[in-house]
Enzyme design. Sequence first.
Site, PDB file in Angstrom:
ATOM      1  N   HIS A 174      -7.250 -52.304 -19.902  1.00 52.81           N
ATOM      2  CA  HIS A 174      -6.518 -52.105 -18.642  1.00 52.81           C
ATOM      3  C   HIS A 174      -5.719 -53.336 -18.242  1.00 52.81           C
ATOM      4  O   HIS A 174      -6.018 -54.455 -18.649  1.00 52.81           O
ATOM      5  CB  HIS A 174      -7.438 -51.617 -17.512  1.00 52.81           C
ATOM      6  N   ASP A 203      -4.070 -56.089  -7.535  1.00 60.03           N
ATOM      7  CA  ASP A 203      -5.045 -55.007  -7.383  1.00 60.03           C
ATOM      8  C   ASP A 203      -6.194 -55.437  -6.494  1.00 60.03           C
ATOM      9  O   ASP A 203      -6.332 -56.621  -6.163  1.00 60.03           O
ATOM     10  CB  ASP A 203      -5.548 -54.526  -8.754  1.00 60.03           C
ATOM     11  N   ASN A 245     -11.366 -52.610 -21.754  1.00 66.11           N
ATOM     12  CA  ASN A 245     -10.855 -51.290 -22.174  1.00 66.11           C
ATOM     13  C   ASN A 245      -9.329 -51.282 -22.293  1.00 66.11           C
ATOM     14  O   ASN A 245      -8.731 -50.225 -22.420  1.00 66.11           O
ATOM     15  CB  ASN A 245     -11.310 -50.221 -21.175  1.00 66.11           C
ATOM     16  N   GLU A 272      -5.821 -47.946 -15.770  1.00 62.84           N
ATOM     17  CA  GLU A 272      -6.901 -47.644 -16.701  1.00 62.84           C
ATOM     18  C   GLU A 272      -6.377 -46.813 -17.886  1.00 62.84           C
ATOM     19  O   GLU A 272      -5.281 -46.228 -17.804  1.00 62.84           O
ATOM     20  CB  GLU A 272      -7.986 -46.865 -15.962  1.00 62.84           C
TER      21      GLU A 272
HETATM   22  C1  F6R Z   1      -8.025 -58.473 -11.829  1.00 63.50           C
HETATM   23  C2  F6R Z   1      -7.392 -57.553 -12.776  1.00 63.50           C
HETATM   24  C3  F6R Z   1      -8.097 -57.133 -14.020  1.00 63.50           C
HETATM   25  C4  F6R Z   1      -8.515 -58.316 -14.881  1.00 63.50           C
HETATM   26  C5  F6R Z   1      -9.164 -57.863 -16.171  1.00 63.50           C
HETATM   27  C6  F6R Z   1      -9.715 -59.023 -16.973  1.00 63.50           C
HETATM   28  O1  F6R Z   1      -7.169 -58.665 -10.721  1.00 63.50           O
HETATM   29  O2  F6R Z   1      -6.303 -57.125 -12.533  1.00 63.50           O
HETATM   30  O3  F6R Z   1      -7.246 -56.273 -14.749  1.00 63.50           O
HETATM   31  O4  F6R Z   1      -7.400 -59.099 -15.170  1.00 63.50           O
HETATM   32  O5  F6R Z   1     -10.203 -56.960 -15.908  1.00 63.50           O
HETATM   33  O6  F6R Z   1     -10.709 -59.687 -16.232  1.00 63.50           O
HETATM   34  P1  F6R Z   1     -11.347 -61.061 -16.724  1.00 63.50           P
HETATM   35  O7  F6R Z   1     -10.236 -62.066 -16.693  1.00 63.50           O
HETATM   36  O8  F6R Z   1     -12.412 -61.366 -15.700  1.00 63.50           O
HETATM   37  O9  F6R Z   1     -11.857 -60.834 -18.083  1.00 63.50           O
END
Ligand code: F6R
Length: 240
Positions: free
Chosen positions: A137, A66, A135, A142
């Site tokens: 995701h 992403d 959340n 989302e």
């Molecule tokens: C980033 C991504 C997001 C993160 C998620 C957790 O490429 O795909 O889904 O994996 O938001 O982020 P952290 O690891 O910073 O808590």
Amino acid sequence: MIAKFTNYQELSAFGADKIIQLVQQKPDAVLCLAGGDTPALTYDRVVAKAQEAGVDFSGVIFIGLDEWVGIQPSTPGGCYYFLQQKIFGPLHIQKDKIYFFDAMANDLKADCNRIDLAIEQQGGLDLALVGIGMNGHIGFNEPGVDAALNAHVVELDEVTTAVGQKYFASGAALAKGITLGMAQIMSAREVVLVASGPKKAAIIREAIQGRITNTIPASLLMAHPRVSILLDAAAATELD
Ligand code: F6R
């Protein structure tokens, strides 16, 4: 498989071993690696182990999970920038092995099609290593996402835009994301989810012990035939 580790270091070492073992068995593996804080140490360990054990990553294909729409590859805090610093640069990955979203593209839909096609042409993902958002995701899938989607552009949830500021030194305009879809993540031959720290405990409980529902996209992974959920003790505190 749900694996609980004493701490983040052990979790990261295990995650790194998985990647290293896959590349040793399949030197042309197709990997999809998340950005974000959680896998940072896993990637450092991958690089260290690859160097120690002389594991050849030159044939590995990397597919971006992403990116924040409007963020350039050269902007610290962006997903590409992070992976460039952590993996692509240190492992000397050639540009032609990396298929990453162009979040600056005028035609983001066309960019999604380019990535869909790349995944197809590479024969699908061997391993997707993902984090979990506050959340629930996965990537930028989302809450409420259509689980049948491939790559798509998304209006980010307000939790995601608020939490996402942590990656950027000064306020970034975060509104949309571009992401692989759940259909592609679910089609990966193996999925590894990493979660660390007390902030993730509640959402991990919902994702793992709640209903499988697109309102918690991570819960969809529980229906994957080969998923490993790697948790440190703090992230696992609310599990029964
Ligand atoms: C980033 C991504 C997001 C993160 C998620 C957790 O490429 O795909 O889904 O994996 O938001 O982020 P952290 O690891 O910073 O808590």
